[in-house]
Design a protein around this motif. Structure first.
Motif, PDB file in Angstrom:
ATOM      1  N   GLN A 297       0.830  -1.190   0.000  1.00 33.96           N
ATOM      2  CA  GLN A 297       0.000   0.000   0.000  1.00 33.96           C
ATOM      3  C   GLN A 297       0.874   1.253   0.000  1.00 33.96           C
ATOM      4  O   GLN A 297       2.022   1.221   0.420  1.00 33.96           O
ATOM      5  N   ARG A 298       0.322   2.357  -0.525  1.00 31.76           N
ATOM      6  CA  ARG A 298       1.016   3.643  -0.638  1.00 31.76           C
ATOM      7  C   ARG A 298       2.209   3.552  -1.591  1.00 31.76           C
ATOM      8  O   ARG A 298       3.187   4.270  -1.444  1.00 31.76           O
ATOM      9  N   ASP A 330     -10.551   8.312   4.599  1.00 34.52           N
ATOM     10  CA  ASP A 330      -9.855   9.404   3.918  1.00 34.52           C
ATOM     11  C   ASP A 330      -8.824   8.925   2.892  1.00 34.52           C
ATOM     12  O   ASP A 330      -8.725   9.510   1.796  1.00 34.52           O
ATOM     13  N   PRO A 331      -8.020   7.874   3.181  1.00 36.45           N
ATOM     14  CA  PRO A 331      -7.057   7.434   2.165  1.00 36.45           C
ATOM     15  C   PRO A 331      -7.735   6.984   0.868  1.00 36.45           C
ATOM     16  O   PRO A 331      -7.263   7.312  -0.225  1.00 36.45           O
TER      17      PRO A 331
END
Length: 367
Positions: A297-298, A330-331
């Protein structure tokens, strides 16, 4: 019994035709390769059939390795076996890769087969001196896998040297057998197996990875594989790695059986990292679920995956795509904003978990 056995799960393409009443295979081939299994397998089998002197109608069973192994390799072998098995109307027997490799070692001592699963993980299975499965196949840390082995155990597999070094045990001995499945060796396992329908791929990756705290390298070299019902178990593993409440393989299999439902998997060097599941109706589509493994992730994976699936939907005539996202996520909202989704509505109390209710935003993007 005459058996066609095939393996494409790892760094080789292997096939054999074995008559269980004969001491030697009728025909066999083993070709080391990192890529190109799909192109090599069918010509290899055709050549072996001619060499054996048998017609396809004389084959009684097909044995195929089901993993663990590379995602693409597992699918290639299973797809070929399913197609041929259904066409011939004969049983297809799935053999896990570790049991297949175990047939490469002489039956003289207990055997621990260990395969490199990256990140200090191994796939492991323990067999007794007669090659009866005692434990596994399972995913384990290298050091923990060594604890499975009784005294004077033979080691075999791509992670065997690493495991012996990590364990510090002098009583563990290296087998001289091949670390990769050999079709001519494991074919006879299929003769003893009970047919149980079409075999499914075996994925053992656990959902226990932890996200990294430091800045992560963006992944720029993704490739994308279309998923179908045969990959339902992998989708379930990936979903469980991304969400607290994972969906079952049966749930994914049911969804993928519905008209208009499609799934795409993002991979890096053959390793599945993320997935997206969508459903299309006329010129509209919705994202049902999207997930990325925690350690990936990210890293830009989900954004690329969404883009790839939207291109496919657009080519199929979709004009608008929708999704729901929790108002507190929010992500996810930031991700969807980056790829052009805008708010189109609100669904009150859409998410209900453990007595907690939360609204969902409806997002829309014009393709």
């Amino acid at each position: 019994m005459k058996i066609l056995s095939i393996d494409t799960t790892m760094a080789a393409c292997s096939a054999a035709i074995v008559d269980t009443e004969a001491a030697q295979p009728l025909a066999e081939a083993f070709l080391p390769m990192e890529r190109g299994h799909a192109e090599a397998l069918a010509p290899m089998v055709d050549h072996l059939m001619r060499q054996s002197g048998l017609a396809h109608s004389q084959i009684d069973r097909i044995a195929v390795t089901v993993g663990p192994g590379t995602f693409t390799g597992v699918r290639i072998g299973l797809s070929f076996a399913r197609g041929l098995g259904v066409a011939l109307g004969i049983p297809i027997i799935g053999i896990d890769s570790l049991s297949a490799i175990a047939t490469n070692a002489p039956e003289e001592s207990p055997l621990l087969v260990v395969l490199d699963a990256r990140n200090d993980d191994v796939y492991a299975a323990l067999f007794d001196a007669s090659r009866r499965l005692i434990a596994g196949p399972l995913l384990s840390k290298t050091g923990s896998a060594a604890e499975m082995a009784p005294s004077e155990t033979l080691l075999l597999g791509t992670a065997s040297h690493t495991l012996r070094a990590v364990s510090g045990r002098s009583d563990l001995r290296m087998s001289k057998g091949s670390d990769l499945p050999i079709a001519a060796h494991f074919a006879r396992l299929a003769a003893r197996a009970e047919p149980a329908g079409i075999p499914a791929p075996l994925y053992l990756r656990a959902a226990d990875a932890k996200p990294q705290a430091t800045a992560l390298r963006k992944i720029e070299t993704l490739c994308f594989e279309t998923a179908d019902q045969s990959t339902a178990s992998l989708l379930a593993v990936l979903h469980a790695d991304a969400f607290e409440e994972g969906w079952t393989a049966a749930a994914f299999e049911g969804l993928l059986s519905l008209p208009g439902t499609a799934a795409l998997i993002a991979m890096e060097r053959g390793e599945p990292l993320a997935f997206i599941l969508t459903r299309r109706a006329a010129d509209e589509a919705e994202i049902i679920t999207l997930g990325t493994r925690l350690p990936d992730q990210r890293r830009g994976v989900a954004q690329q995956l969404i883009g790839a699936q939207m291109e496919r939907l657009k080519a199929a005539g979709v004009l608008t795509i929708f999704l729901e996202v929790a108002t507190s996520n929010d992500p996810a909202r930031a991700l969807y904003g980056k790829v052009g989704f805008v708010e189109a509505g609100l669904r009150k109390d859409y998410y209900r978990r453990n007595g907690f209710h939360e609204d969902a935003l409806v997002l829309r993007k014009e393709l």
